[in-house]
Design a protein around this motif. Structure first.
Motif, PDB file in Angstrom:
ATOM      1  N   HIS A   7      -1.960  -2.255  -0.667  1.00 11.80           N
ATOM      2  CA  HIS A   7      -3.199  -3.021  -0.523  1.00 11.80           C
ATOM      3  C   HIS A   7      -3.408  -3.935  -1.723  1.00 11.80           C
ATOM      4  O   HIS A   7      -2.751  -3.806  -2.752  1.00 11.80           O
ATOM      5  N   HIS A  20       0.512   2.971  -2.530  1.00 13.54           N
ATOM      6  CA  HIS A  20      -0.011   4.306  -2.837  1.00 13.54           C
ATOM      7  C   HIS A  20       0.653   5.313  -1.913  1.00 13.54           C
ATOM      8  O   HIS A  20       1.059   4.971  -0.797  1.00 13.54           O
ATOM      9  N   HIS A  64      -0.043  -3.521  -4.103  1.00 12.56           N
ATOM     10  CA  HIS A  64       0.620  -2.387  -4.766  1.00 12.56           C
ATOM     11  C   HIS A  64       0.542  -1.192  -3.823  1.00 12.56           C
ATOM     12  O   HIS A  64      -0.338  -1.111  -2.975  1.00 12.56           O
ATOM     13  N   GLU A  83      -6.796  -6.079  -3.904  1.00  9.00           N
ATOM     14  CA  GLU A  83      -8.244  -6.099  -4.124  1.00  9.00           C
ATOM     15  C   GLU A  83      -8.608  -7.329  -4.942  1.00  9.00           C
ATOM     16  O   GLU A  83      -7.935  -7.636  -5.926  1.00  9.00           O
TER      17      GLU A  83
HETATM   18 MN    MN Z   1      -4.952   0.633  -5.362  1.00 12.42          MN
END
Ligand code: MN
Length: 300
Positions: free
Chosen positions: A98, A56, A54, A100
């Motif tokens: 990025h 940013h 996603h 996660e």
């Molecule tokens: Mn994020």
């Protein structure tokens, strides 16, 4: 100093991971440049946490890991495991993306965002990992300096290696038993205290409150002395900074200044163009931006 404000966090749950969101709320959007404060966990996950690629913009993500392991990948090619006591700082600038993933069943972290000031918010994206931060013990607390500097009467001057674009403070304070600590505050800063565990008494210049998880104590500029007291095991984040006097907008994963910017970034991400690049090595789908066509955010 004006009145302290005790604010309720939003409670959420993402895939079995409890989330307490202390910022932003209707009552307050920022503390200094800190514009997003999530306390995730502690939890024993049923399935791994996986947050697909996603984007940013206009912010720094600041990940402070307390329990477990997380794997970060981004469009700069970074691939970094984050472990307890460490910080990942990702500068989105004009655009990054990025993913996660948790690598452990147990997880607890503070996921924080820092708004970039207008002068640098279109900077090149960057990623930095900080494996070691200044730590010391004082008054029964174990302190870790996440960002900024701290002058302790007994323990001297400490400076975090984590850089910031506006004057900022972040300290993690943990105790295993009764503890009592006095710390000087920078008068030009506003501060927020977010309890992660236990119950603490906070006194600032004659005002006092008891704090528990799920609340944010907002300390307006002008505070000079902080007294923290706990009767048992506890953990709290002290965050602060110079008030960011800019009309910052926050929507989805973007920090910007106008609705037009948000719509453009959402379109660019969803159509696979724009400044965000691509995450390699993540086995799963990228996230899709919500519809921004009717977006009407107001600045502040
Ligand atoms: Mn994020």
């Amino acid at each position: 100093m004006a009145q302290l404000e005790l604010l309720d966090a939003h409670m959420g749950n993402v895939g079995g991971l409890p989330i307490r969101r202390a910022l932003p709320t209707a009552a307050r959007r920022r503390v200094g440049a800190w514009c997003f404060l999530d306390h995730a966990g502690p939890a024993d996950l049923q399935a791994p946490m996986r947050v697909g690629p996603h984007p940013h913009t206009g912010l720094q993500t600041f990940s402070w890991l307390i329990e477990g392991e997380i794997l970060h990948r981004d469009s700069l090619g970074s691939e970094q495991i984050l472990r307890p006591g460490q910080v990942n700082l990702m500068t989105a600038g004009r655009g990054i993306c990025h993913s996660e993933e948790s690598l452990s069943p147990r997880l607890q972290l503070a996921q924080l965002w820092i708004a970039l000031p207008d002068a640098v918010r279109h900077c090149a994206p960057a990623f930095e990992h900080f494996p070691r931060l200044p730590q010391w013990s004082e008054g029964g607390f174990h302190l870790t300096l996440l960002v900024g500097h701290c002058d302790s009467a007994k323990e001297g001057h400490h400076q975090s290696p984590v850089p910031s674009h506006t004057p900022l403070l972040g300290i993690d304070l943990a105790c295993k038993a009764a503890a009592r600590l006095q710390l000087p505050l920078q008068r030009g800063f506003e501060h927020g205290l977010m309890v992660l565990e236990g119950r603490l008494e906070v006194q600032i210049d004659g005002q006092h409150e008891w704090l528990e998880p799920g609340r944010l104590l907002y300390v307006p500029p002008g505070g000079s002395q902080l007294l923290l007291r706990s009767e048992g095991a506890a953990r709290v984040l002290l965050l602060g900074g110079e008030p960011l006097d800019e009309p910052v907008l926050l929507w989805w994963n973007f920090v910007g200044r106008s609705n037009e910017e948000m719509r453009q970034w959402a379109d660019e991400w969803n159509t696979g163009v724009g400044p965000f690049g691509e995450v390699r090595g993540y086995d799963g789908d990228r996230l899709i931006a919500p519809d921004a066509s009717a977006l009407r955010l107001r600045g502040g």
